[in-house]
Design an enzyme around this catalytic site. Sequence first.
Site, PDB file in Angstrom:
ATOM      1  N   LYS A   9     -14.273 -17.249 -20.222  1.00  0.00           N
ATOM      2  CA  LYS A   9     -14.995 -17.593 -18.991  1.00  0.00           C
ATOM      3  C   LYS A   9     -16.430 -17.073 -18.998  1.00  0.00           C
ATOM      4  CE  LYS A   9     -10.907 -18.174 -16.116  1.00  0.00           C
ATOM      5  NZ  LYS A   9     -10.257 -17.909 -14.812  1.00  0.00           N
TER       6      LYS A   9
ATOM      7  N   TYR B 206      -5.699  11.079  -1.854  1.00  0.00           N
ATOM      8  CA  TYR B 206      -6.274  10.718  -0.559  1.00  0.00           C
ATOM      9  C   TYR B 206      -5.972  11.793   0.485  1.00  0.00           C
ATOM     10  CZ  TYR B 206      -5.647   6.295  -3.095  1.00  0.00           C
ATOM     11  OH  TYR B 206      -5.610   5.313  -4.058  1.00  0.00           O
TER      12      TYR B 206
ATOM     13  N   GLY C 281      -9.569 -12.492 -11.937  1.00  0.00           N
ATOM     14  CA  GLY C 281      -8.256 -12.457 -11.308  1.00  0.00           C
ATOM     15  C   GLY C 281      -8.369 -12.008  -9.862  1.00  0.00           C
TER      16      GLY C 281
ATOM     17  N   GLU D 285      -6.819  -9.516  -8.084  1.00  0.00           N
ATOM     18  CA  GLU D 285      -6.995  -8.080  -7.871  1.00  0.00           C
ATOM     19  C   GLU D 285      -8.312  -7.591  -8.433  1.00  0.00           C
ATOM     20  OE1 GLU D 285      -3.938  -5.248  -8.536  1.00  0.00           O
ATOM     21  OE2 GLU D 285      -2.329  -6.654  -8.114  1.00  0.00           O
TER      22      GLU D 285
ATOM     23  N   GLU E  85       2.616  17.655 -10.608  1.00  0.00           N
ATOM     24  CA  GLU E  85       3.960  17.319 -10.192  1.00  0.00           C
ATOM     25  C   GLU E  85       4.952  17.837 -11.232  1.00  0.00           C
ATOM     26  OE1 GLU E  85       3.678  13.084  -9.875  1.00  0.00           O
ATOM     27  OE2 GLU E  85       3.800  12.758 -12.029  1.00  0.00           O
TER      28      GLU E  85
ATOM     29  N   HIS F 147       6.744   8.771 -10.486  1.00  0.00           N
ATOM     30  CA  HIS F 147       5.987   8.536 -11.705  1.00  0.00           C
ATOM     31  C   HIS F 147       6.864   8.615 -12.951  1.00  0.00           C
ATOM     32  CE1 HIS F 147       1.986   9.739  -9.626  1.00  0.00           C
ATOM     33  NE2 HIS F 147       2.224   8.456  -9.534  1.00  0.00           N
TER      34      HIS F 147
ATOM     35  N   ILE G  54      -6.550   0.726 -14.263  1.00  0.00           N
ATOM     36  CA  ILE G  54      -5.707   0.787 -13.069  1.00  0.00           C
ATOM     37  C   ILE G  54      -4.303   0.234 -13.344  1.00  0.00           C
ATOM     38  CG2 ILE G  54      -5.565   0.135 -10.625  1.00  0.00           C
ATOM     39  CD1 ILE G  54      -8.010   1.858 -11.394  1.00  0.00           C
ATOM     40  N   THR G  55      -4.179  -0.613 -14.328  1.00  0.00           N
ATOM     41  CA  THR G  55      -2.922  -1.307 -14.637  1.00  0.00           C
ATOM     42  C   THR G  55      -1.751  -0.349 -14.803  1.00  0.00           C
ATOM     43  OG1 THR G  55      -4.228  -2.960 -15.821  1.00  0.00           O
ATOM     44  CG2 THR G  55      -1.837  -2.975 -16.175  1.00  0.00           C
TER      45      THR G  55
END
Length: 300
Positions: A43, A161, A18, A20, A211, A249, A98-99
């Site tokens: 594949k 980050y 894909g 991404e 959080e 979130h 990551i989804t």
Amino acid sequence: MAILVNRNSRIIVQGITGSEGGFHAGQCLEYGGNVVGGVTPGKGGQTALDGQVPVFDSCAEARREVGANVSLIFVPPPFAADAIMEAAAAGIELIVCITEGIPVAQMVEVKAFVEQTGSRFIGPNCPGVLTPGQAKVGIMPGFIAKEGRIGVISKSGTLTYEAVDQLVKEGFGQSTCIGIGGDPIIGTTMTDLLEMFENDPDTDAIVMIGEIGGSMEIDAAKFAKSTVSKPVVGYIAGQTAPPGRRMGHAGAIVSGADESAAAKKKLMAECGVNVVESPADIGRTVKAVLKHHIEIGVEL
């Protein structure tokens, strides 16, 4: 030594064909990670990343053929839960998803299944794992980090980050950075990672970014008080959120006083966590705390 991933990790990417999955697989490979394959059902036998990486039909095949022990998942939400369980069933030791947008009901099933297999699961809806100078498994911008001895745990990708940037500006590198995700049901908790960093001889201090909503930070603070000997610097996002309001979130919903930013900060401080009021204070606070430990003769 780092935790979770290093230069010897053998990484596969589920969804590598894909857009991404292919893009970020390339970024991980370019960073220096040992990307040994990809998985897309139907594949198998093809290649990805300009012929550099073989594609397999299943995680079991990838584990058997190339010794994969880490899986990075870029599979659309309707299929992501099955992808996680497939990786766990194949014996993949670390699974990073990551989804975002996986239904909570499916994640309850996934969490129970993965715990039975013994695999370690990070995510979903997270930026992944970065061990600076060794391996990137996810979407973190590797160029902002540097090798060092500060562990980073965060619910927020963006604040991960920011914390890394503040640490680097103060001269500190990172042993490993982990974005655990902000969904209501996640695979690995702050307490799990505090224990791993406590046992890592190459980590001197830990930054923990939480959080509002839920009890994870409370549980982690209590664990730190009872078990963690290394200094912990903590920050709670969402300090201005009104009770009952969701802020970003899915897991960041304040349902009671004990889950508010003020309550979490108070308890964390009582448990010996060095709480900061702003992400901009993280680097200088780590510096001050480590200096204090050295001055009083605490062995790091």
